[in-house]
Structure formats: C-alpha cells, structure tokens
Design an enzyme around this catalytic site. Structure first.
Site, PDB file in Angstrom:
ATOM      1  CD  GLN A   1      20.355  63.169  22.769  1.00 40.67           C
ATOM      2  OE1 GLN A   1      20.943  62.572  23.664  1.00 40.67           O
ATOM      3  NE2 GLN A   1      19.043  63.175  22.680  1.00 40.67           N
TER       4      GLN A   1
ATOM      5  CG  ASP B   1      13.704  54.030  21.739  1.00 42.34           C
ATOM      6  OD1 ASP B   1      12.890  53.133  22.014  1.00 42.34           O
ATOM      7  OD2 ASP B   1      14.574  54.403  22.544  1.00 42.34           O
TER       8      ASP B   1
ATOM      9  CG  ASP C   1      14.810  68.779  32.627  1.00 44.50           C
ATOM     10  OD1 ASP C   1      15.046  67.551  32.680  1.00 44.50           O
ATOM     11  OD2 ASP C   1      15.422  69.614  33.315  1.00 44.50           O
TER      12      ASP C   1
ATOM     13  CG  ASP D   1      13.806  53.782  27.765  1.00 48.00           C
ATOM     14  OD1 ASP D   1      14.991  53.393  27.740  1.00 48.00           O
ATOM     15  OD2 ASP D   1      13.024  53.625  26.819  1.00 48.00           O
ATOM     16  CB  SER D   2      17.936  57.750  31.114  1.00 44.21           C
ATOM     17  OG  SER D   2      18.814  56.870  31.774  1.00 44.21           O
TER      18      SER D   2
ATOM     19  CG  ASP E   1      25.510  55.218  28.626  1.00 44.12           C
ATOM     20  OD1 ASP E   1      24.689  54.330  28.899  1.00 44.12           O
ATOM     21  OD2 ASP E   1      26.402  55.080  27.773  1.00 44.12           O
TER      22      ASP E   1
ATOM     23  N   PRO F   1      22.829  65.027  28.768  1.00 45.26           N
ATOM     24  CG  PRO F   1      21.466  64.682  26.897  1.00 45.26           C
ATOM     25  CD  PRO F   1      22.903  64.775  27.322  1.00 45.26           C
TER      26      PRO F   1
HETATM   27  N1  AG3 Z   1      18.712  53.442  26.928  1.00 45.49           N
HETATM   28  C1  AG3 Z   1      19.895  52.841  27.529  1.00 45.49           C
HETATM   29  C2  AG3 Z   1      21.056  52.880  26.625  1.00 45.49           C
HETATM   30  C3  AG3 Z   1      22.357  52.625  27.284  1.00 45.49           C
HETATM   31  C4  AG3 Z   1      23.325  52.217  26.267  1.00 45.49           C
HETATM   32  N2  AG3 Z   1      24.652  52.491  26.663  1.00 45.49           N
HETATM   33  C5  AG3 Z   1      25.717  52.357  25.841  1.00 45.49           C
HETATM   34  N3  AG3 Z   1      25.542  51.858  24.660  1.00 45.49           N
HETATM   35  N4  AG3 Z   1      26.877  52.714  26.261  1.00 45.49           N
HETATM   36  C6  AG3 Z   1      18.194  52.834  25.788  1.00 45.49           C
HETATM   37  C7  AG3 Z   1      16.972  53.481  25.274  1.00 45.49           C
HETATM   38  C8  AG3 Z   1      16.135  52.515  24.534  1.00 45.49           C
HETATM   39  N5  AG3 Z   1      14.772  52.856  24.567  1.00 45.49           N
END
Ligand code: AG3
Length: 281
Positions: free
Chosen positions: A31, A86, A137, A155-156, A158, A162
C-alpha cells in the site's frame, strides 16, 4: 505556503487536514504509506489515502477496540490482533494483567517500522516481551490456528485492497475456530454513514452467522469520515452487556469508562434497521 492532505471518501465527500510536514511517504509492497504532521491532530498515519490514526485522537479507537472485549472476557490470557501494525491496540491490550501473550499479525512490515520511528506514543507496546509480531497474511494465519485464543481483535483498514478478505463471512468462521470455547472476536466495522448499503449489513450478518452473541457498539472519532464509528463483537459465551461495571478497573483511560462499556451498545434506530436488528431492544 499551505499544504493540505485530502481524504476522499467518494464523489461527494472529502476531509482535509492542514499539514505542517510530510515525515514519510513510500509505496510499500502492499500500500501507499504516509506519515504527516498535521496542525490539529499531530502526527497522522495514512494508508492508501485513508487516515488510520492520529496522535491526538487515537485513544478513542484503541481503547474501545481493546477494552470492551478484554473486560467482557473474565480472564483473557492469549490475544491475537490482526492488522494494527501501528501498535495502539497492542498498547491497550498490554494494560490487562491477565494477558500473557499478544500475537500481532500485520501483513506489512513497513507499517510497524514507520510507527516505531514516527509514532512512539502509539507503538510503545510493540517491544514488550509479551508481544510476538509476525508479518504474514492474517487470513491464512487464522485458518491455520485452532482453539488457541481468548480474544481476537481485527484492527484492519477499510474493506478495500489488502484488508478486503478480513470482512468476509468465511474469515469470521475461521476466527471462530481459532478461538477457544469461550472466545471473543471484535472487529472494526466502519462508519454507519458511508458505503453502508451492502457492506455494513453484510459484515454484521457475516459475524452473526458464526457467533451466538453478536453486538455492535459505537464510538466517536473526529478523524474518521463522518465521526461515528462502529465495532462488532462476536462471542461464544460471554455477553458484553452482562459485564458488571464494578469489575471494570481503571487502567488509565481517556475515552472508555464503565458506563460507556454498556452505553456504547445502545444503537440509534437507523443503525438497528441497517443491520437487521430493528426489533431488538
Ligand atoms: N483502522 C481503521 C481505520 C479506518 C479508517 N477509515 C478511513 N479513514 N476511511 C485503524 C487502525 C488503527 N490501529
């Protein structure tokens, strides 16, 4: 000169941030990864054009994705986090004394490296000895594990690129198998305002197909599009609504509270209708 980052949601809506400095910008194997310093929200991690987390408001998401399931389970010892490179979810998970091992499965090593370099307040738990990080994966990883985890947190990003497979019914069925008999799944399940028509009901019903107790809950994150954000918890045994608030000890929160643990499950009527739970109290 002023520099703005724009997150474009669709042809009608975009969100803009005034940028002080671009700290990192690279195309990883998976990405486009950017870290910027913004005026209002501080350092911000952006993947494929979507804000993932900012230093100013990350605590809302990370506390809610971690503590709601971890207090619903009476003794979470082994936790799997899919995505979350993160480190924010790891940091919150480690606050629970019962937790002996945290397995973080983040497909993209660059996310972990950049978080360690530029977002130390978020990534600080990643070097804790209880944490094992694997860059593989998440879908395959989950399919290869059985009866192993107390809590699995998805904790993905959108459901595009991936992360798309992490929102499918087959994946949730595999998560169910990777959990112990009394295990709990929590997934971030997007905004109830955006791309909702097919996606949100499908995701919710996909989790419900594998878990006898399925409940959606909400929080409010200024840097995610439209602010209101959802999580869905699937549980084999424990109901998050039956948690005794007096059991929720203070581990140092800025958003989560014992009252909010329950209150966040109170859904507006339009969301109940969206996910097919309109006749439920
Ligand atoms: N994961 C969800 C992020 C979704 C944000 N979507 C957007 N900005 N369109 C966040 C990961 C944090 N650990």
């Amino acid at each position: 000169m002023s520099l703005w980052f724009t997150e474009t949601e669709n042809s009608n809506l975009a969100l803009q941030y005034n940028v002080n400095k671009v700290l990192a910008h690279k195309q990883t194997k998976y990405q486009e990864l950017i870290v910027v310093d913004t005026d209002r929200f501080g350092r911000t991690l952006i993947l494929d054009g979507a804000v993932q987390t900012t230093v100013a408001d990350e605590y809302v998401y990370h506390e809610m994705i971690a503590h709601v399931p971890l207090f619903t389970h009476p003794n979470p010892e082994k936790v799997l986090i899919i995505g979350g490179g993160d480190g924010g979810t790891v940091r919150e998970t480690l606050k629970h004394k019962s937790v002996k091992e945290v397995h973080l499965v983040e497909i993209d090593p660059d996310v972990v490296a950049v978080a360690k370099e530029y977002l130390p307040e978020i990534s600080c738990g990643l070097s804790d000895p209880r944490v094992i990080i694997q860059h593989t994966d998440g879908i395959k990883y989950v399919a290869d594990h059985e009866d192993e985890y107390d809590v699995i947190i998805i904790d993905s990003s959108d459901p595009v690129g991936p992360a798309v497979g992490l929102f499918r019914e087959e994946f949730y069925a595999d998560v169910n198998r990777a959990l112990k008999d009394d295990g709990i799944l929590v997934a971030q399940t997007e905004s109830p305002w955006l791309n909702v028509d097919i996606m949100m009901p499908e995701i919710y019903q996909g989790i419900k197909a594998s878990f006898p107790i399925t409940r959606m809950y909400l929080c409010y994150i200024p840097t995610y599009p439209c602010g209101m954000w959802s999580f869905t918890l699937g549980s084999k045994k424990y109901d998050p609504l039956e948690v005794d608030p007096s059991q929720i000890i203070d581990l140092g929160y800025r958003y989560y509270t014992p009252e909010l643990h329950h209150a966040s499950f109170a859904l507006p009527q339009f969301i109940k209708e969206l996910i097919g739970e309109a006749d439920k109290k």
